[in-house]
Each structure stands twice: as structure tokens, then as C-alpha cells.
Design a protein around this motif. Structure first.
Motif, PDB file in Angstrom:
ATOM      1  N   PHE A 284       1.085  -1.091  -0.005  1.00 52.58           N
ATOM      2  CA  PHE A 284       0.302  -0.242   0.197  1.00 52.58           C
ATOM      3  C   PHE A 284       0.721   1.111   0.056  1.00 52.58           C
ATOM      4  O   PHE A 284       0.184   2.403  -0.706  1.00 52.58           O
ATOM      5  N   ASN A 285       1.864   0.889   0.403  1.00 48.70           N
ATOM      6  CA  ASN A 285       3.198   2.323   0.719  1.00 48.70           C
ATOM      7  C   ASN A 285       3.455   2.439  -0.334  1.00 48.70           C
ATOM      8  O   ASN A 285       4.800   3.646  -0.511  1.00 48.70           O
ATOM      9  N   TRP A 286       3.232   1.550  -1.534  1.00 48.23           N
ATOM     10  CA  TRP A 286       4.363   1.666  -2.787  1.00 48.23           C
ATOM     11  C   TRP A 286       3.823   2.019  -4.247  1.00 48.23           C
ATOM     12  O   TRP A 286       3.223   0.635  -5.043  1.00 48.23           O
ATOM     13  N   GLN A 287       2.882   2.534  -4.321  1.00 45.30           N
ATOM     14  CA  GLN A 287       2.079   2.786  -4.424  1.00 45.30           C
ATOM     15  C   GLN A 287       2.482   3.914  -6.872  1.00 45.30           C
ATOM     16  O   GLN A 287       1.923   5.284  -5.987  1.00 45.30           O
ATOM     17  N   LEU A 288       3.201   3.325  -7.088  1.00 40.59           N
ATOM     18  CA  LEU A 288       3.844   4.772  -8.471  1.00 40.59           C
ATOM     19  C   LEU A 288       2.736   4.513  -9.616  1.00 40.59           C
ATOM     20  O   LEU A 288       2.020   3.945  -9.571  1.00 40.59           O
ATOM     21  N   ASN A 289       3.183   5.834 -10.239  1.00 40.00           N
ATOM     22  CA  ASN A 289       2.543   5.407 -12.008  1.00 40.00           C
ATOM     23  C   ASN A 289       3.159   4.719 -12.545  1.00 40.00           C
ATOM     24  O   ASN A 289       5.275   5.001 -12.291  1.00 40.00           O
ATOM     25  N   TYR A 290       3.753   3.897 -13.453  1.00 38.45           N
ATOM     26  CA  TYR A 290       4.688   3.027 -14.519  1.00 38.45           C
ATOM     27  C   TYR A 290       4.299   3.306 -15.329  1.00 38.45           C
ATOM     28  O   TYR A 290       3.254   3.372 -15.933  1.00 38.45           O
ATOM     29  N   GLU A 291       5.647   3.929 -16.139  1.00 43.21           N
ATOM     30  CA  GLU A 291       5.462   3.368 -17.965  1.00 43.21           C
ATOM     31  C   GLU A 291       6.081   2.413 -18.246  1.00 43.21           C
ATOM     32  O   GLU A 291       6.839   1.702 -18.061  1.00 43.21           O
ATOM     33  N   PRO A 292       5.145   2.394 -19.807  1.00 43.63           N
ATOM     34  CA  PRO A 292       5.993   1.273 -20.191  1.00 43.63           C
ATOM     35  C   PRO A 292       7.462   1.134 -20.703  1.00 43.63           C
ATOM     36  O   PRO A 292       7.559   2.246 -21.196  1.00 43.63           O
ATOM     37  N   ALA A 293       7.807   0.026 -20.525  1.00 44.04           N
ATOM     38  CA  ALA A 293       9.630  -0.041 -21.230  1.00 44.04           C
ATOM     39  C   ALA A 293       9.337  -0.131 -22.822  1.00 44.04           C
ATOM     40  O   ALA A 293       9.937   0.598 -23.447  1.00 44.04           O
ATOM     41  N   ASP A 294       7.592  -0.302 -23.410  1.00 44.41           N
ATOM     42  CA  ASP A 294       8.485  -0.233 -25.016  1.00 44.41           C
ATOM     43  C   ASP A 294       6.857   0.220 -25.277  1.00 44.41           C
ATOM     44  O   ASP A 294       6.023   0.468 -24.736  1.00 44.41           O
ATOM     45  N   GLU A 295       6.836   1.049 -26.567  1.00 48.94           N
ATOM     46  CA  GLU A 295       5.498   1.285 -27.029  1.00 48.94           C
ATOM     47  C   GLU A 295       3.853   0.788 -26.176  1.00 48.94           C
ATOM     48  O   GLU A 295       4.485  -0.362 -27.940  1.00 48.94           O
ATOM     49  N   VAL A 296       3.059   1.724 -26.432  1.00 51.45           N
ATOM     50  CA  VAL A 296       2.100   0.464 -26.145  1.00 51.45           C
ATOM     51  C   VAL A 296       0.720   1.153 -26.867  1.00 51.45           C
ATOM     52  O   VAL A 296       0.931   2.577 -26.402  1.00 51.45           O
ATOM     53  N   VAL A 297       0.323   1.428 -28.167  1.00 50.54           N
ATOM     54  CA  VAL A 297      -0.842   2.199 -28.247  1.00 50.54           C
ATOM     55  C   VAL A 297      -2.403   1.802 -27.739  1.00 50.54           C
ATOM     56  O   VAL A 297      -2.344  -0.597 -28.502  1.00 50.54           O
ATOM     57  N   ILE A 298      -3.310   1.884 -27.521  1.00 48.07           N
ATOM     58  CA  ILE A 298      -3.981   1.653 -27.955  1.00 48.07           C
ATOM     59  C   ILE A 298      -5.302   1.830 -28.919  1.00 48.07           C
ATOM     60  O   ILE A 298      -5.060   2.969 -28.144  1.00 48.07           O
ATOM     61  N   LYS A 299      -6.276   1.459 -29.001  1.00 45.99           N
ATOM     62  CA  LYS A 299      -7.660   1.388 -30.131  1.00 45.99           C
ATOM     63  C   LYS A 299      -8.541   1.345 -29.826  1.00 45.99           C
ATOM     64  O   LYS A 299      -8.697   0.526 -29.161  1.00 45.99           O
ATOM     65  N   PRO A 300      -9.029   2.095 -30.680  1.00 45.23           N
ATOM     66  CA  PRO A 300     -10.832   1.157 -30.658  1.00 45.23           C
ATOM     67  C   PRO A 300     -11.160   0.352 -31.336  1.00 45.23           C
ATOM     68  O   PRO A 300     -10.496  -0.687 -31.525  1.00 45.23           O
ATOM     69  N   GLY A 301     -11.829   0.017 -29.877  1.00 41.45           N
ATOM     70  CA  GLY A 301     -12.419  -1.320 -30.387  1.00 41.45           C
ATOM     71  C   GLY A 301     -11.260  -2.431 -29.246  1.00 41.45           C
ATOM     72  O   GLY A 301     -11.346  -3.802 -29.497  1.00 41.45           O
ATOM     73  N   ASP A 302     -10.257  -1.659 -28.515  1.00 40.68           N
ATOM     74  CA  ASP A 302      -9.385  -2.779 -27.283  1.00 40.68           C
ATOM     75  C   ASP A 302     -10.196  -2.827 -26.474  1.00 40.68           C
ATOM     76  O   ASP A 302     -11.341  -2.186 -25.967  1.00 40.68           O
ATOM     77  N   ILE A 303      -9.676  -3.636 -25.539  1.00 37.77           N
ATOM     78  CA  ILE A 303     -10.258  -4.446 -24.397  1.00 37.77           C
ATOM     79  C   ILE A 303      -9.158  -4.301 -22.904  1.00 37.77           C
ATOM     80  O   ILE A 303      -8.194  -4.510 -23.367  1.00 37.77           O
TER      81      ILE A 303
END
Length: 377
Positions: A284-303
Motif C-alpha cells: 500500500f505504501n508503494w503506489q507508483l505511476n509506471y511507464e511502459p518499457a516499450d511503446e504500447v498503443v491502445i486503439k478503438p475496440g481494444d479491451i
């Protein structure tokens, strides 16, 4: 705490907020206004808690300028700094949906212990219009003391014209939490209906609506989703149509003190599956924003699938046994994620199709809204 960004402005509420141990889980909305005279782009931010040990988490919302009169009225009607706001920022009965978008409000960021500053990639930012302001919903957890808190919001703005920046969006993906008592545990609050009445007494009428609504949106009922094995472990998941599309900038997961594992997956159970975030030893005391190591693109229709697991053995054995459900008290639970995406400029054959029609069993996250929060009796 020292700001890790070079802010253009550092905001605070008009005065410190004085809570009380009579309200252990206190949700307070604090109005912070940068007094924007022109449109601009937000390129960096940092929430700086004043009394860190009493701030459980905070959600930062951008508010459209036309909501200011109703927010001011809500603020004026509630004694003290800010106003009570369990379940949402409560601007003229506008309750943010689980997407974090809609009704003139947009989620900017979520803060929890372990977080530091946030900066968006070069050439991107969150658009702010003239007159827009911020409401910071702070969850205070007052047990043995309630010192006055004067937390800060530091902001950095882009130097170039606002239209030169790719837009940033932050969306939320949730899953239910239904953690029943084990067979060897007994007590009146092991009955879910009694526990829901208790939540309503503590937090107001919106508390059961949120918990029940998440079950319905995820294609089930509390009874269908409730589970606990012989070791006290419980699990939940929910699939959503992706609402925020574009390049993934960061991923954030949030549970409370019973959390054990968290996972967010793009297009699960398909050849295109990508695990966006996998935390197999929750802290609980270690909640971070994590950045992806590789490029990830989310498209319409993704789940997007959100998954969480909890351990009942982490409950304080001195407390009365009870069914644990989705609610905003520290002793309750959540399965919450925030996904930050950067606007994608599609060209030629890269142009994705429009998103699909909503199908049974999958969720359009913008649809769930709780009743306007009311003060508990």
C-alpha cells in the motif's frame, strides 16, 4: 517534500482543512484555482500532502469554468475549508463516471503513498481552458488525531500555443470487490445486506450504489462475484472497452490494505495480449505511476481487463468479522486503475476502425454514475 518539477504555480485551498477523529474516513473536496486567463496546456503536476500520514489518497479533477458557481455554492454551504464529497466531486449533481470523464470534469491524476511528481512526454499535455480550475478530492484517514492539513498542488504549463500539444487523457478501469467472510467467521456484518446498510450509514446513499453498480456493469451480481478460498484469498476481474485511446504514457493501480496482487491487461486472451502492469507483491505504501518499457498503443475496440486479489488474513483480527466490499474507507477495498494516454495521430492505413457497439458482459466505463452524495445521518 521538495517539488520534482519546476512549477509555474503552486496552489492551496484558501485555508488549512481541520478534520475530526469523529469522522475516521473523511472525503474532502478542496478548491484550487490557477486563475487561468487564457487556454493553456498542463505539462507537469505534483500533489504535495501536508500531513502525509493522514492522507490516504487524492484524486485531482479539472473542472470546467461553468461549474464554478455550483462548486462555490457547495463549498459555502459546508462549514470549514472545502466540502464533504464522498462518491464524487458533487458539482451540481455531476458525479464523475468510472472513466474519470464526463459532466465537465476530467481526472488529471491520482495520488497515493509512494507517488511523486508527474510529467507528460515532450510535445504533449492536458488542455486547460480559460477559467478552468481544480478540485482535489482528498481521502483523510483520522484515527488517533486530526491535525490541520494544507496540502499543495504544483502545476507546470506549456510555453507554446495550446494547439501545438498532443492531448493527454486519463481514464479509469475498475473491478468489483466482494470478499465474504469465511465459513469459520460469524457476525452480523458477514451478511452483505447488513454491510451495505453500514456503508450507507457511514458514507451516504451513494456507497451501496457504487458497489452494486460495479457488479452489474461487470456482468454479474454480488453473489456471483463473491469468493474466498480456504486460504482466505479472494479474486476479482472486469473487462472494459478501452475508452482512452492512443499511446500509453503511464499506468497506476490502487487497492487498500488487503491487496495482494494487481494486474491490468490489454486485449486479454488474444494473440495481441499485452500485460500493462503486473504487481504480484502489493504494498500500500508503494503506489507508483509506471511507464511502459516499450511503446504500447491502445486503439478503438481494444479491451482492458482489471484484476485484483486480496487476503482476508490481513484483516486486523481484533475487528468484528464482516463482508468486505468496494467502498472508500481504508478498511474497505478497491480494484482501481488509472491509464494515461497520449493522443495518437493516425495516418493512411494506420487509421483504426471505430469502436464497436457495446456487447453484453463488457463495459463502457462512462456509463456508471452514483447518486449525488448525501450526508450520512
Amino acid at each position: 517534500m521538495i517539488n520534482r518539477i519546476d512549477p509555474d504555480v503552486t496552489l492551496q485551498a484558501d485555508a488549512p482543512y481541520q478534520g475530526s477523529t469523529k469522522l475516521t474516513n473523511d472525503y474532502r473536496c478542496l478548491v484550487m484555482d490557477p486563475e487561468l486567463k487564457t487556454d493553456t496546456s498542463l505539462t507537469g503536476y505534483e500533489f504535495v500532502p501536508d500531513k502525509n500520514e493522514f492522507v490516504h489518497h487524492a484524486l485531482i479533477f479539472r473542472m470546467a469554468a461553468d461549474l464554478r458557481p455550483t462548486v462555490d455554492a457547495r463549498d459555502k454551504a459546508d462549514p470549514g475549508t472545502g466540502y464533504g464529497c464522498f462518491g464524487g466531486v458533487g458539482a451540481d449533481e455531476v458525479v464523475p463516471s468510472p472513466s474519470g470523464m464526463g459532466g465537465g470534469t476530467d481526472l488529471v491524476a491520482a495520488w497515493a503513498p509512494g507517488q511523486s511528481s508527474g510529467t507528460f512526454p515532450d510535445g504533449s499535455g492536458m488542455r486547460l481552458n480559460q477559467g478552468d480550475f481544480f478540485v482535489v478530492q482528498v481521502h483523510y484517514h483520522f484515527v488517533h488525531a486530526a491535525p490541520p492539513d494544507h496540502s499543495e498542488l504544483a502545476l507546470r504549463f506549456g510555453k507554446d500555443p495550446v494547439d501545438d500539444y498532443d492531448d493527454i487523457a486519463v481514464t479509469q478501469y475498475l473491478a468489483p470487490a466482494e470478499i465474504p467472510c469465511r465459513p469459520d467467521e460469524q457476525g452480523p456484518l458477514c451478511d452483505r445486506d447488513a454491510m451495505m446498510d453500514d456503508l450507507a450509514d457511514r458514507y451516504g446513499s451513494s456507497a451501496p450504489v457504487i458497489a452494486d453498480g460495479l457488479n452489474g456493469m461487470c456482468g454479474g451480481t454480488p453473489e456471483m462475484n463473491a469468493n474466498v478460498d480456504e486460504d482466505g484469498m479472494s479474486y476479482s476481474s472486469c473487462d472494459h472497452w478501452a475508452l482512452g485511446t492512443g499511446q500509453v504514457v503511464s499506468v497506476f493501480g490502487h487497492m487498500h490494505e488487503l491487496g495482494v496482487g494487481f494486474r491490468l491487461t490489454l486485449n486479454p486472451d488474444t494473440p495481441d495480449e499485452k500485460i500493462l502492469l503486473d504487481i504480484d507483491r502489493w504494498d500500500f505504501n508503494w503506489q507508483l505511476n509506471y511507464e511502459p518499457a516499450d511503446e504500447v498503443v491502445i486503439k478503438p475496440g481494444d479491451i482492458v481487463r482489471a484484476e485484483c486479489s486480496w487476503d482476508r488474513d490481513l484483516i486486523n483480527p481484533q475487528t468484528e468479522p464482516r463482508w468486505v466490499s468496494w467502498a472508500e474507507g481504508t478498511e474497505d477495498e478497491m480494484c482501481y486503475s488509472a491509464l494515461t494516454t497520449r493522443e495518437q495521430h493516425w495516418t493512411g492505413t494506420e487509421q483504426p476502425p471505430d469502436g464497436p457497439e457495446i456487447e453484453p458482459g463488457l463495459i463502457d466505463p462512462i456509463t456508471l454514475e452514483a447518486d449525488s452524495p448525501e450526508a450520512a445521518d
